[in-house]
Write a protein that holds these residues in place. Structure first.
Motif, PDB file in Angstrom:
ATOM      1  N   LEU A  75      18.933 -13.295  36.231  1.00  0.00           N
ATOM      2  CA  LEU A  75      17.896 -12.262  36.309  1.00  0.00           C
ATOM      3  C   LEU A  75      17.631 -11.855  37.747  1.00  0.00           C
ATOM      4  N   LEU A  76      17.243 -10.614  37.921  1.00  0.00           N
ATOM      5  CA  LEU A  76      16.687 -10.174  39.189  1.00  0.00           C
ATOM      6  C   LEU A  76      15.251 -10.696  39.247  1.00  0.00           C
ATOM      7  N   TYR A  77      14.756 -11.060  40.418  1.00  0.00           N
ATOM      8  CA  TYR A  77      13.379 -11.512  40.629  1.00  0.00           C
ATOM      9  C   TYR A  77      13.028 -12.706  39.729  1.00  0.00           C
ATOM     10  N   PRO A  78      13.727 -13.834  39.869  1.00  0.00           N
ATOM     11  CA  PRO A  78      13.594 -14.954  38.929  1.00  0.00           C
ATOM     12  C   PRO A  78      12.492 -15.966  39.233  1.00  0.00           C
ATOM     13  N   THR A  79      11.642 -15.735  40.202  1.00  0.00           N
ATOM     14  CA  THR A  79      10.667 -16.758  40.584  1.00  0.00           C
ATOM     15  C   THR A  79       9.680 -17.072  39.461  1.00  0.00           C
ATOM     16  N   ASN A  80       9.185 -18.281  39.494  1.00  0.00           N
ATOM     17  CA  ASN A  80       8.159 -18.769  38.563  1.00  0.00           C
ATOM     18  C   ASN A  80       8.586 -18.744  37.097  1.00  0.00           C
ATOM     19  N   LEU A  81       9.855 -18.963  36.834  1.00  0.00           N
ATOM     20  CA  LEU A  81      10.336 -19.105  35.465  1.00  0.00           C
ATOM     21  C   LEU A  81      10.756 -20.556  35.267  1.00  0.00           C
ATOM     22  N   SER A  82      10.691 -21.010  34.029  1.00  0.00           N
ATOM     23  CA  SER A  82      11.110 -22.388  33.763  1.00  0.00           C
ATOM     24  C   SER A  82      11.986 -22.431  32.517  1.00  0.00           C
ATOM     25  N   THR A  83      12.864 -23.406  32.493  1.00  0.00           N
ATOM     26  CA  THR A  83      13.781 -23.587  31.370  1.00  0.00           C
ATOM     27  C   THR A  83      12.991 -23.724  30.072  1.00  0.00           C
ATOM     28  N   GLY A  84      13.457 -23.022  29.042  1.00  0.00           N
ATOM     29  CA  GLY A  84      12.817 -23.072  27.741  1.00  0.00           C
ATOM     30  C   GLY A  84      11.804 -21.968  27.497  1.00  0.00           C
ATOM     31  N   GLN A  85      11.425 -21.267  28.527  1.00  0.00           N
ATOM     32  CA  GLN A  85      10.473 -20.175  28.385  1.00  0.00           C
ATOM     33  C   GLN A  85      11.080 -19.022  27.590  1.00  0.00           C
ATOM     34  N   ARG A  86      10.249 -18.309  26.867  1.00  0.00           N
ATOM     35  CA  ARG A  86      10.655 -17.059  26.212  1.00  0.00           C
ATOM     36  C   ARG A  86       9.915 -15.947  26.933  1.00  0.00           C
ATOM     37  N   ILE A  87      10.679 -14.985  27.420  1.00  0.00           N
ATOM     38  CA  ILE A  87      10.081 -13.899  28.204  1.00  0.00           C
ATOM     39  C   ILE A  87      10.640 -12.564  27.731  1.00  0.00           C
ATOM     40  N   LEU A  88       9.955 -11.504  28.085  1.00  0.00           N
ATOM     41  CA  LEU A  88      10.478 -10.163  27.858  1.00  0.00           C
ATOM     42  C   LEU A  88      11.292  -9.765  29.083  1.00  0.00           C
ATOM     43  N   VAL A  89      12.444  -9.175  28.859  1.00  0.00           N
ATOM     44  CA  VAL A  89      13.265  -8.674  29.961  1.00  0.00           C
ATOM     45  C   VAL A  89      13.555  -7.193  29.747  1.00  0.00           C
ATOM     46  N   ASP A  90      13.566  -6.466  30.853  1.00  0.00           N
ATOM     47  CA  ASP A  90      14.072  -5.103  30.864  1.00  0.00           C
ATOM     48  C   ASP A  90      15.512  -5.197  31.317  1.00  0.00           C
ATOM     49  N   TYR A  91      16.389  -4.432  30.698  1.00  0.00           N
ATOM     50  CA  TYR A  91      17.784  -4.450  31.103  1.00  0.00           C
ATOM     51  C   TYR A  91      18.363  -3.046  31.034  1.00  0.00           C
ATOM     52  N   LEU A  99      22.648  -6.268  34.654  1.00  0.00           N
ATOM     53  CA  LEU A  99      21.342  -5.942  35.219  1.00  0.00           C
ATOM     54  C   LEU A  99      20.215  -6.228  34.240  1.00  0.00           C
ATOM     55  N   ALA A 100      19.398  -7.224  34.567  1.00  0.00           N
ATOM     56  CA  ALA A 100      18.226  -7.562  33.771  1.00  0.00           C
ATOM     57  C   ALA A 100      17.163  -8.147  34.696  1.00  0.00           C
ATOM     58  N   ARG A 101      15.905  -7.905  34.337  1.00  0.00           N
ATOM     59  CA  ARG A 101      14.784  -8.422  35.122  1.00  0.00           C
ATOM     60  C   ARG A 101      13.620  -8.719  34.185  1.00  0.00           C
ATOM     61  N   PRO A 102      12.756  -9.651  34.550  1.00  0.00           N
ATOM     62  CA  PRO A 102      11.567  -9.891  33.726  1.00  0.00           C
ATOM     63  C   PRO A 102      10.686  -8.642  33.702  1.00  0.00           C
ATOM     64  N   VAL A 103      10.084  -8.364  32.564  1.00  0.00           N
ATOM     65  CA  VAL A 103       9.190  -7.212  32.446  1.00  0.00           C
ATOM     66  C   VAL A 103       8.047  -7.356  33.454  1.00  0.00           C
ATOM     67  N   GLY A 104       7.721  -6.272  34.119  1.00  0.00           N
ATOM     68  CA  GLY A 104       6.620  -6.261  35.073  1.00  0.00           C
ATOM     69  C   GLY A 104       7.013  -6.584  36.499  1.00  0.00           C
ATOM     70  N   ARG A 105       8.265  -6.930  36.730  1.00  0.00           N
ATOM     71  CA  ARG A 105       8.713  -7.218  38.093  1.00  0.00           C
ATOM     72  C   ARG A 105       9.620  -6.087  38.555  1.00  0.00           C
ATOM     73  N   ASP A 106       9.581  -5.833  39.860  1.00  0.00           N
ATOM     74  CA  ASP A 106      10.411  -4.748  40.377  1.00  0.00           C
ATOM     75  C   ASP A 106      10.847  -5.026  41.807  1.00  0.00           C
ATOM     76  N   ALA A 107      11.492  -4.047  42.407  1.00  0.00           N
ATOM     77  CA  ALA A 107      12.086  -4.210  43.734  1.00  0.00           C
ATOM     78  C   ALA A 107      11.063  -4.468  44.828  1.00  0.00           C
ATOM     79  N   SER A 108       9.808  -4.150  44.591  1.00  0.00           N
ATOM     80  CA  SER A 108       8.804  -4.400  45.625  1.00  0.00           C
ATOM     81  C   SER A 108       8.728  -5.894  45.979  1.00  0.00           C
ATOM     82  N   LEU A 109       9.179  -6.749  45.070  1.00  0.00           N
ATOM     83  CA  LEU A 109       9.193  -8.192  45.343  1.00  0.00           C
ATOM     84  C   LEU A 109      10.235  -8.572  46.393  1.00  0.00           C
ATOM     85  N   SER A 110      11.179  -7.698  46.678  1.00  0.00           N
ATOM     86  CA  SER A 110      12.218  -8.006  47.666  1.00  0.00           C
ATOM     87  C   SER A 110      11.798  -7.638  49.083  1.00  0.00           C
TER      88      SER A 110
END
Length: 142
Positions: A75-91, A99-110
């Motif tokens: 994933l792009l912007y993978p911080t604060n995730l843990s194994t076993g979690q279920r999350i929404l991803v935009d792809y 190309l996939a990233r957690p919902v709500g995260r974007d390039a501003s984190l870079s």
């Protein structure tokens, strides 16, 4: 140390500083480019985090065509995730394997990490330049 040697070392250090700044700029530009590609063909899915650490997260998700996807680079912007979690991803629906990233995260984190790399790089270059200048001054005094 002669003035010519000192000048060449300082020019090389300045070039190094410019390269670090370019790398940081490319990191930010690449993140915004990836986000633009995702936003142009955005789809959302529920994903299972199969492995995660501070800098990388691997996920599995199923696209509407029933295919299980696992983005090659995670994933792009993978911080604060843990194994076993279920999350929404935009792809990117045209390229879900890349190309996939957690919902709500974007390039501003870079931006902050990239600017930190640029600032640290230039701080090091400036300290080294001052050290070279002082060494040159002392060697010419003797």
């Amino acid at each position: 140390m002669t003035r010519t040697v000192q000048r060449r070392i300082q020019i090389a250090l300045a070039v190094l500083g410019v390269l670090v700044a370019l790398i940081g700029t490319v990191i930010i530009a690449g993140a915004y480019r990836n986000d633009a590609k995702i936003n142009a063909n955005k789809a959302t899915a529920v994903a299972d985090v199969i492995s995660a650490d501070r800098l990388h997260a691997a996920v599995n998700f199923v696209t509407p065509d029933g295919v299980l996807r696992n983005p090659k680079l995670g994933l792009l912007y993978p911080t604060n995730l843990s194994t076993g979690q279920r999350i929404l991803v935009d792809y990117d629906a045209t390229d879900p394997d890349n190309l996939a990233r957690p919902v709500g995260r974007d390039a501003s984190l870079s931006v902050v990490p990239a600017l930190s790399v640029i600032a640290a790089g230039w701080a090091l270059v400036i300290v080294l330049m001052l050290g070279v200048a002082e060494t040159g001054r002392r060697s010419r005094r003797d």
